[in-house]
Design an enzyme around this catalytic site. Structure first.
Site, PDB file in Angstrom:
ATOM      1  N   HIS A   1      34.800  36.620  41.259  1.00  0.00           N
ATOM      2  CA  HIS A   1      35.777  35.585  41.629  1.00  0.00           C
ATOM      3  C   HIS A   1      35.067  34.248  41.833  1.00  0.00           C
ATOM      4  CE1 HIS A   1      39.277  38.210  42.149  1.00  0.00           C
ATOM      5  NE2 HIS A   1      38.373  39.129  42.451  1.00  0.00           N
TER       6      HIS A   1
ATOM      7  N   GLU B   1      36.208  31.377  41.948  1.00  0.00           N
ATOM      8  CA  GLU B   1      36.986  30.409  42.756  1.00  0.00           C
ATOM      9  C   GLU B   1      36.521  30.344  44.206  1.00  0.00           C
ATOM     10  OE1 GLU B   1      38.275  32.904  41.045  1.00  0.00           O
ATOM     11  OE2 GLU B   1      39.430  34.257  42.311  1.00  0.00           O
TER      12      GLU B   1
ATOM     13  N   CYS C   1      38.447  38.643  36.906  1.00  0.00           N
ATOM     14  CA  CYS C   1      38.496  40.029  37.371  1.00  0.00           C
ATOM     15  C   CYS C   1      39.500  40.862  36.561  1.00  0.00           C
ATOM     16  CB  CYS C   1      38.770  40.062  38.876  1.00  0.00           C
ATOM     17  SG  CYS C   1      38.215  41.603  39.610  1.00  0.00           S
TER      18      CYS C   1
HETATM   19  N1  GLN Z   1      42.421  45.956  39.776  1.00  0.00           N
HETATM   20  C1  GLN Z   1      41.147  45.642  39.212  1.00  0.00           C
HETATM   21  C2  GLN Z   1      40.038  46.451  39.838  1.00  0.00           C
HETATM   22  O1  GLN Z   1      40.195  46.958  40.929  1.00  0.00           O
HETATM   23  C3  GLN Z   1      40.847  44.173  39.312  1.00  0.00           C
HETATM   24  C4  GLN Z   1      40.634  43.701  40.708  1.00  0.00           C
HETATM   25  C5  GLN Z   1      40.728  42.205  40.859  1.00  0.00           C
HETATM   26  O2  GLN Z   1      41.288  41.531  40.011  1.00  0.00           O
HETATM   27  N2  GLN Z   1      40.235  41.675  41.934  1.00  0.00           N
HETATM   28  O3  GLN Z   1      38.987  46.571  39.277  1.00  0.00           O
END
Ligand code: GLN
Length: 544
Positions: free
Chosen positions: A522, A524, A380
């Protein structure tokens, strides 16, 4: 009819109630029951999205897009389920709906009170969670500690359920409390006794007690607890400190918990089949190859819970890769201060994150990994920072950034998603939940996900190797700016996963690098001890 097991906690928080809930579920699941779990959080928040990660750890995201307590991750991993929003109830949302009903006039002419209005709403939601999950047994974790004012209304609802569910035993209470040792070698039962008294004063008689201790308690201590705390002498169990939480179901089972639960709830259990866990636990012990992996995050001062699913996914992958992995949580701000020797690591994982603090440290780790051909996986924010690093140092766009970090950057290579622009409210407004990701043929990502694309359980309703789709969970507001995709591609970055309908980039890779990949989702959250997530597994294998 669903049977309910309420798990309550005494003396202090952080006893690992979630793991006990998950372990009880696992034991019954292995014995042929359809089991699910639910967490009730007494806070006035409506979901976990707005909680402090230092205090509450990771925000877990269900496939249906609910930002929930990290215990849901334990339930998913131990029970191999995909949880739904009904399985985490925060009291803020309960009170909100009671007040909304009052405003609509649904209780016209009555005094609206905690009992029965809030308790009815709680019981309704617990039963609804049982229906949605179609469970034979629903294990319900009551968050907080008995005696907390804010939990009392939940205890009251649970107490009522025992009587409303009729004659046959269908509601059971398991209480977990600390049994400490201070200076002597003796385990002290008094805190447990007090917490059981607190429970009794709320009208709840526990059926089973689990002592949470540093090491196994003696039979004598178990007998004393039974005598002083109003339970049968065969109904006291012990969960002691272990390095590997996946051992807890076996530890409790060895003490007879399965038979005890079955007898009390009149469950018809089936003989257990072969359990893959058992073999994996032996594999866990037998590993010889050592590797060091750094998870580089900014929430690194206190606990690792902020990155719980990341660490669990790495552990799963390490067992399957046959590696004894030392997993360090490295503070990205320490990297900025040059306090970390990066050379000691065989791989770097850059997890999700928000805001500007510590991002330059993460970017310098990505640069180091790229230049030195060390495996790096960006999750992410990790993907977004990898794109920033590549833009700055390969495309030569000095000062390239995300508009989340620097709204005035000359090169906004990461920018807010169009649909997020008009949103001001913070609660539950990110792009949340599971969405399709189209994996591009001929890429590394395609090789890694080939098997998963054919597995129906991972993408409900799809069993088609030609689908090229995986189903992954997201929590973000920003994305790779489509205006820079062509330039990045020309410079060697491959976008190997995309949104099937729009120009959103979901997976990146550098094919010439030993392992340089990132994903906007994600992975995970989908990892299990029995089934490591393909990206994690490939990353860990690459460290060998
Ligand atoms: N801050 C980034 C976004 O909002 C990444 C979010 C995250 O890592 N879950 O896109």
């Amino acid at each position: 009819m669903t049977k309910f097991i309420f798990v309550t906690g005494g003396v202090l928080s952080s006893l690992g109630k979630g793991t006990i809930v998950a372990s009880i579920g696992r034991i019954l699941k292995n014995a042929g029951m359809k089991v699910s779990a639910m967490k009730i959080d007494p806070y006035l928040n409506c979901d976990a999205g707005t909680l402090n990660p230092y205090e509450h750890g990771e925000v877990f995201v269900t496939r249906d897009g609910f930002e929930c307590d990290l215990d849901l991750g334990n339930y998913e991993r131990f029970l191999d389920i995909f949880a739904t929003k009904e399985q985490n109830m925060m009291m803020g949302s309960v009170y909100k709906s009671v007040v909304e009903k009052e405003r609509k006039g649904e209780f016209l002419g009555t005094t609206v009170q905690l009992i029965p209005h809030a308790t009815n709403e709680i019981k309704h939601r617990i039963r609804h969670a049982a229906d949605v999950t179609k469970s034979d047994v629903l294990v319900v974790e009551v968050g907080g500690t008995v005696g907390d004012i804010e939990s009392d209304v939940v205890f009251e609802a649970a107490r009522q359920m025992r009587f409303e569910n009729g004659e046959s035993p269908s509601v059971l209470f398991v209480h977990l409390a600390l049994v400490p040792r201070i200076t002597t070698n003796e385990h002290k039962t008094k805190p447990m006794q007090h917490s059981v008294k607190a429970l009794l004063s709320r009208g709840i008689t526990p059926d089973i007690l689990i002592a949470r201790s540093d090491s196994m308690i003696s039979e004598g201590v178990k007998k004393k607890i039974a005598l002083m705390c109003n339970v049968l002498s065969d109904s006291v169990f012990c969960s002691y400190n272990v390095d590997n939480i996946y051992m807890i179901p076996e530890i409790l089972k060895a003490q007879g918990l399965k038979e005890n639960l079955a007898k009390k709830l009149e469950l018809k259990l089936k003989p257990e089949g072969k359990d893959e866990w058992h073999a994996l636990l032996s594999k866990w012990e037998g590993r010889k190859t050592h590797r060091k992996i750094a998870v580089v995050g900014k929430y690194a001062q206190t606990t690792r819970d902020t990155y719980m699913s990341v660490f669990e996914a790495l552990k799963h992958a390490a067992v399957h890769a046959g590696i004894k992995a030392q997993l360090d949580l490295v503070n990205s701000e320490d990297v900025e201060k040059n306090l970390v020797d990066l050379k000691q690591y065989n791989g770097f994982l850059i997890p999700g994150g928000y805001g500007s603090r510590g991002t330059e440290g993460k970017i310098s780790v990505i640069k180091y990994a790229r230049e030195n051909n060390v495996p790096v996986l960006g999750i992410c924010y990790g993907l977004q920072l990898s794109v920033i690093e590549y833009s700055r140092h390969i495309l030569g766009l000095s000062g390239a950034n995300s508009t989340e970090i620097n709204p005035d950057t000359k090169y906004p290579v990461i920018d807010i998603l169009p649909e997020q622009k008009a949103i001001d409210e913070k609660g539950g407004t990110m792009r949340l939940g599971a969405f399709d990701v189209k994996i591009v043929k001929g890429t590394n990502a395609y090789k890694l996900y080939e098997k998963e694309m054919e597995t129906e359980s991972l993408k409900p309703g799809v069993k088609n190797s030609k689908s090229e789709i995986v189903f992954k969970r997201f929590r973000h507001r920003y994305e790779v700016n489509p205006n820079y995709v062509e330039k990045l591609e020309k410079a060697g970055m491959v976008f190997s996963g995309k949104d099937p309908k729009r120009e959103i980039m979901k997976v990146i890779e550098l094919p010439k690098h030993k392992f340089f990949m990132g994903c906007q989702y994600h992975p995970e959250f989908d990892s299990r001890l029995e089934r490591p997530e393909p990206l994690y597994l490939a990353f860990v294998k690459a460290t060998i």
